[in-house]
Motif scaffolding. Structure first.
Motif: not given
Length: 259
Positions: A48, A51, A106-107, A112-113
């Protein structure tokens, strides 16, 4: 994934900033030769990170997190039971002190991604099976107010068909015919890096163990290596031709006469 790193979550901004993100574990299998000589390996992991769409806030662009109305930003709520008062993590914001009404697409609000990373790990000479190598800051990162966790690489030695390891020493076996054991010869004994010529003495008995110095693993912290122990197995043929039988009968006759 190791579970650690979440201690200190909630309870105010100072506690949230001091927490660490999650550690990661990677199981790495290497050959005995790599373990003996040492090498640098590259491993691929997904971990992770912050993001980039929301900058780690978890909120959709144009919005921002709001103070949690249940704990009022403290991350904890109090419950009274008689004369006692207990505090526990706020169930609504999960200790963050903030809630996100419109999460980042997105996340999905986590901030986080997961992204692929290549990490180089140096394997020391003579490393043992089960050794854990620590890569500082190589774990998950990007969580709000948290420092990155660490990456722990657990080394596993691949089993070799002809060798077993005992500390810094190696053990192997070779097969000799009756004639070879009786007469003696120079034999190419297998080692991890190839072969070495070893003088097999005349009259070597089955089960004899020969010691070949410094053909084992490096001794950690010292400029010496372990040894290789070679067990001699003598094979007995299951069938003989007429000439071989005559030779053995003659050998047996002479051996009987010399007693």
């Amino acid at each position: 994934i190791f579970g650690g790193g979440r201690a200190g979550r909630g309870g105010g901004a100072r506690q949230r900033q001091s927490r660490r993100d999650e550690d990661l574990r990677y199981d790495l299998e290497i050959s005995m030769l790599d373990a003996m000589k040492g090498r640098e390996v590259s491993i691929n992991i997904n971990k992770k990170e912050t993001c980039q769409t929301c900058g780690g806030s978890g909120a959709k662009a144009g919005t921002s997190p709001k103070t949690c109305p249940q704990c009022r930003g403290r991350g904890q709520v109090s419950v009274s039971q008689g004369f006692f008062s207990f505090s526990h993590t706020c169930p609504r914001c999960h200790g963050e002190g903030q809630i996100i009404d419109k999460p980042c697409p997105t996340c999905r609000g986590t901030g986080t991604v997961k992204t692929p990373h290549t990490v180089k790990v140096k394997i020391p000479q003579g490393v043992n099976d089960g050794t854990t190598l620590r890569v500082s800051g190589g774990g998950n990162g990007g969580a709000k107010g948290a420092t990155p966790g660490d990456l722990y690489v657990v080394v596993h030695l691949r089993k070799e068909q002809n060798f077993t390891r005992d500390g810094d020493d190696l053990h192997t076996e070779i097969k000799l015919t009756f004639a070879q054991a009786a007469l003696g010869l120079e034999y190419d004994v297998p080692v991890l890096e190839g072969t070495v010529k070893v003088k097999i003495p005349q009259g070597t008995q089955p089960g004899t163990i020969l010691r070949i110095r410094e053909q084992g693993f490096p001794v950690l912290g010292r400029r010496i290596k372990g040894d290789l122990y070679v067990k001699i197995n003598v094979t007995v043929p299951k069938s003989l031709n007429s000439d071989q039988k005559k030779a053995l009968f003659e050998f047996a006759r002479q051996a009987k006469e010399t007693k």
